[in-house]
Design a protein around this motif. Structure first.
Motif, PDB file in Angstrom:
ATOM      1  N   VAL A 115       0.835  -1.200   0.000  1.00 50.46           N
ATOM      2  CA  VAL A 115       0.000   0.000   0.000  1.00 50.46           C
ATOM      3  C   VAL A 115       0.871   1.252   0.000  1.00 50.46           C
ATOM      4  CG1 VAL A 115      -0.266   0.042   2.532  1.00 50.46           C
ATOM      5  CG2 VAL A 115      -2.007   1.111   1.065  1.00 50.46           C
ATOM      6  N   ASP A 116       0.456   2.251  -0.776  1.00 49.99           N
ATOM      7  CA  ASP A 116       1.191   3.505  -0.908  1.00 49.99           C
ATOM      8  C   ASP A 116       0.606   4.627  -0.055  1.00 49.99           C
ATOM      9  OD1 ASP A 116       2.922   2.580  -3.144  1.00 49.99           O
ATOM     10  OD2 ASP A 116       1.004   2.458  -4.190  1.00 49.99           O
ATOM     11  N   THR A 117      -0.741   4.685   0.017  1.00 47.50           N
ATOM     12  CA  THR A 117      -1.421   5.789   0.683  1.00 47.50           C
ATOM     13  C   THR A 117      -2.490   5.233   1.614  1.00 47.50           C
ATOM     14  OG1 THR A 117      -1.096   7.106  -1.322  1.00 47.50           O
ATOM     15  CG2 THR A 117      -2.646   7.969   0.292  1.00 47.50           C
ATOM     16  N   LEU A 118      -2.638   5.888   2.769  1.00 51.56           N
ATOM     17  CA  LEU A 118      -3.648   5.498   3.747  1.00 51.56           C
ATOM     18  C   LEU A 118      -4.621   6.658   3.940  1.00 51.56           C
ATOM     19  CD1 LEU A 118      -1.228   4.093   6.498  1.00 51.56           C
ATOM     20  CD2 LEU A 118      -2.308   2.809   4.628  1.00 51.56           C
ATOM     21  N   TYR A 119      -5.900   6.383   3.761  1.00 49.05           N
ATOM     22  CA  TYR A 119      -6.961   7.355   4.046  1.00 49.05           C
ATOM     23  C   TYR A 119      -7.729   6.799   5.243  1.00 49.05           C
ATOM     24  CZ  TYR A 119      -5.991   9.269  -0.576  1.00 49.05           C
ATOM     25  OH  TYR A 119      -5.383   9.836  -1.673  1.00 49.05           O
ATOM     26  N   GLN A 120      -7.436   7.327   6.412  1.00 48.27           N
ATOM     27  CA  GLN A 120      -7.992   6.813   7.655  1.00 48.27           C
ATOM     28  C   GLN A 120      -8.952   7.838   8.261  1.00 48.27           C
ATOM     29  OE1 GLN A 120      -5.336   7.068  11.009  1.00 48.27           O
ATOM     30  NE2 GLN A 120      -6.067   5.126  11.836  1.00 48.27           N
ATOM     31  N   THR A 121     -10.141   7.373   8.605  1.00 39.60           N
ATOM     32  CA  THR A 121     -11.052   8.180   9.397  1.00 39.60           C
ATOM     33  C   THR A 121     -11.005   7.627  10.816  1.00 39.60           C
ATOM     34  OG1 THR A 121     -12.519   8.561   7.512  1.00 39.60           O
ATOM     35  CG2 THR A 121     -13.432   8.968   9.709  1.00 39.60           C
ATOM     36  N   VAL A 122     -10.643   8.479  11.769  1.00 37.34           N
ATOM     37  CA  VAL A 122     -10.621   8.083  13.172  1.00 37.34           C
ATOM     38  C   VAL A 122     -11.858   8.672  13.839  1.00 37.34           C
ATOM     39  CG1 VAL A 122      -9.386   8.211  15.363  1.00 37.34           C
ATOM     40  CG2 VAL A 122      -8.106   8.007  13.217  1.00 37.34           C
ATOM     41  N   ILE A 123     -12.707   7.791  14.334  1.00 31.52           N
ATOM     42  CA  ILE A 123     -13.907   8.213  15.046  1.00 31.52           C
ATOM     43  C   ILE A 123     -13.565   8.168  16.534  1.00 31.52           C
ATOM     44  CG2 ILE A 123     -16.342   7.750  15.472  1.00 31.52           C
ATOM     45  CD1 ILE A 123     -16.258   6.293  12.674  1.00 31.52           C
ATOM     46  N   LYS A 124     -13.619   9.308  17.167  1.00 28.92           N
ATOM     47  CA  LYS A 124     -13.148   9.426  18.549  1.00 28.92           C
ATOM     48  C   LYS A 124     -14.239   9.036  19.541  1.00 28.92           C
ATOM     49  CE  LYS A 124      -9.651  12.686  17.232  1.00 28.92           C
ATOM     50  NZ  LYS A 124      -9.008  13.969  17.479  1.00 28.92           N
ATOM     51  N   ALA A 125     -14.596   7.751  19.459  1.00 27.73           N
ATOM     52  CA  ALA A 125     -15.606   7.152  20.321  1.00 27.73           C
ATOM     53  C   ALA A 125     -15.329   5.653  20.364  1.00 27.73           C
ATOM     54  CB  ALA A 125     -17.009   7.435  19.773  1.00 27.73           C
ATOM     55  N   HIS A 126     -16.010   4.962  21.270  1.00 28.40           N
ATOM     56  CA  HIS A 126     -15.874   3.510  21.408  1.00 28.40           C
ATOM     57  C   HIS A 126     -17.179   2.852  20.969  1.00 28.40           C
ATOM     58  CE1 HIS A 126     -12.133   3.912  23.720  1.00 28.40           C
ATOM     59  NE2 HIS A 126     -12.704   4.986  24.247  1.00 28.40           N
ATOM     60  N   PHE A 127     -17.048   1.812  20.151  1.00 23.91           N
ATOM     61  CA  PHE A 127     -18.210   1.073  19.659  1.00 23.91           C
ATOM     62  C   PHE A 127     -17.990  -0.411  19.887  1.00 23.91           C
ATOM     63  CE2 PHE A 127     -18.130   4.989  17.290  1.00 23.91           C
ATOM     64  CZ  PHE A 127     -19.461   5.364  17.220  1.00 23.91           C
ATOM     65  N   ASP A 128     -19.071  -1.143  19.915  1.00 23.98           N
ATOM     66  CA  ASP A 128     -18.998  -2.594  19.970  1.00 23.98           C
ATOM     67  C   ASP A 128     -18.668  -3.075  18.564  1.00 23.98           C
ATOM     68  OD1 ASP A 128     -19.221  -5.197  20.915  1.00 23.98           O
ATOM     69  OD2 ASP A 128     -21.386  -5.296  20.547  1.00 23.98           O
ATOM     70  N   GLY A 129     -17.574  -3.814  18.423  1.00 22.75           N
ATOM     71  CA  GLY A 129     -17.176  -4.301  17.113  1.00 22.75           C
ATOM     72  C   GLY A 129     -16.672  -5.722  17.188  1.00 22.75           C
ATOM     73  N   ASP A 130     -16.685  -6.409  16.053  1.00 22.57           N
ATOM     74  CA  ASP A 130     -16.143  -7.766  16.006  1.00 22.57           C
ATOM     75  C   ASP A 130     -15.018  -7.912  14.981  1.00 22.57           C
ATOM     76  OD1 ASP A 130     -17.624  -7.748  13.643  1.00 22.57           O
ATOM     77  OD2 ASP A 130     -19.120  -9.178  14.349  1.00 22.57           O
ATOM     78  N   VAL A 131     -14.676  -6.820  14.301  1.00 25.03           N
ATOM     79  CA  VAL A 131     -13.545  -6.810  13.368  1.00 25.03           C
ATOM     80  C   VAL A 131     -12.711  -5.572  13.672  1.00 25.03           C
ATOM     81  CG1 VAL A 131     -12.815  -6.774  10.947  1.00 25.03           C
ATOM     82  CG2 VAL A 131     -14.930  -7.951  11.575  1.00 25.03           C
ATOM     83  N   THR A 132     -11.405  -5.772  13.775  1.00 27.32           N
ATOM     84  CA  THR A 132     -10.511  -4.639  14.014  1.00 27.32           C
ATOM     85  C   THR A 132      -9.555  -4.486  12.837  1.00 27.32           C
ATOM     86  OG1 THR A 132      -8.971  -6.033  15.248  1.00 27.32           O
ATOM     87  CG2 THR A 132     -10.577  -4.781  16.534  1.00 27.32           C
ATOM     88  N   MET A 133      -9.064  -3.271  12.677  1.00 30.08           N
ATOM     89  CA  MET A 133      -8.098  -2.979  11.635  1.00 30.08           C
ATOM     90  C   MET A 133      -6.779  -3.648  11.997  1.00 30.08           C
ATOM     91  SD  MET A 133      -7.701  -1.489   8.789  1.00 30.08           S
ATOM     92  CE  MET A 133      -6.383  -0.979   7.702  1.00 30.08           C
ATOM     93  N   PRO A 134      -6.183  -4.392  11.063  1.00 31.95           N
ATOM     94  CA  PRO A 134      -4.870  -4.976  11.333  1.00 31.95           C
ATOM     95  C   PRO A 134      -3.837  -3.875  11.610  1.00 31.95           C
ATOM     96  CG  PRO A 134      -5.838  -5.947   9.371  1.00 31.95           C
ATOM     97  CD  PRO A 134      -6.705  -4.774   9.759  1.00 31.95           C
ATOM     98  N   ALA A 135      -2.835  -4.223  12.378  1.00 28.96           N
ATOM     99  CA  ALA A 135      -1.789  -3.260  12.737  1.00 28.96           C
ATOM    100  C   ALA A 135      -1.069  -2.757  11.490  1.00 28.96           C
ATOM    101  CB  ALA A 135      -0.787  -3.909  13.684  1.00 28.96           C
ATOM    102  N   ILE A 136      -0.829  -1.466  11.476  1.00 29.12           N
ATOM    103  CA  ILE A 136      -0.065  -0.826  10.405  1.00 29.12           C
ATOM    104  C   ILE A 136       1.183  -0.229  11.042  1.00 29.12           C
ATOM    105  CG2 ILE A 136      -0.027   1.114   8.779  1.00 29.12           C
ATOM    106  CD1 ILE A 136      -3.017   0.624   8.314  1.00 29.12           C
ATOM    107  N   ASP A 137       2.315  -0.441  10.433  1.00 28.05           N
ATOM    108  CA  ASP A 137       3.556   0.144  10.934  1.00 28.05           C
ATOM    109  C   ASP A 137       3.647   1.568  10.409  1.00 28.05           C
ATOM    110  OD1 ASP A 137       6.056   0.839  11.814  1.00 28.05           O
ATOM    111  OD2 ASP A 137       7.057  -0.953  11.028  1.00 28.05           O
TER     112      ASP A 137
END
Length: 172
Positions: A115-137
């Motif tokens: 991957v060359d470019t990352l377009y990330q939206t960070v939502i500054k709240a906590h939600f119930d989820g069952d899938v998480t974003m894999p770690a990015i260095d």
């Protein structure tokens, strides 16, 4: 160019029961603005979560589902890859395309070194989820922009859009 585009909460959640755990119209608009006119690459579960084909975008789907491969033969704007090798060959054959990887987690993991470019939206709240974003260095990327979103009656959570660009190989 290969780009990731996703939204995550403060715990890294990106999904719950096959859908987004939040409703944030500004993020959906951002997604549309960035991806319109470009191929969007996803796994079968992400594709299945859509209410239908997104207009003006080529849908690229990695799956082992032969029925979906058959559907692609008669569906405009749908290309299906049965193996990662087949998918990567298509990407290589289209070097001038801006291809947006939109999920799921296994596809993000598979392409993390490309991957060359990352377009990330960070939502500054906590939600119930069952899938998480894999770690990015993130040490391999430069943060090139941060834009805070406006909280209002339609967008009830604080959020920001972040864009990262991969550092040149010789600077890592």
């Amino acid at each position: 160019m290969l780009a990731y585009i996703w939204a995550e909460d403060l715990d890294g959640h990106i999904g719950k029961d096959g859908h987004l755990p939040w409703h944030l119209p500004a993020d959906l608009s951002y997604f549309k603005q960035r991806t319109l006119g470009h191929p969007i690459l996803m796994g079968r579960k992400t594709f299945a979560s859509f209410p239908g084909m997104l207009p003006h975008r080529l849908h690229l789907v990695l799956t082992r589902n032969a029925a979906l491969k058959e559907k692609a033969r008669v569906t405009d704007n749908l290309e299906v890859f049965m193996t990662p090798t087949e998918m990567k060959a298509w990407i290589t054959a289209h070097p001038d395309e801006d291809i947006f990887v939109i999920g799921g987690a296994s596809l993000f993991t598979l392409l993390k070194d490309e991957v060359d470019t990352l377009y990330q939206t960070v939502i500054k709240a906590h939600f119930d989820g069952d899938v998480t974003m894999p770690a990015i260095d993130y040490r391999n990327f430069d943060l090139i922009s941060v834009q805070s979103g406006q909280v209002d009656e339609k967008n009830q959570y604080p959020y920001e859009f972040r864009v990262y660009q991969r550092k040149p190989k010789d600077s890592i």
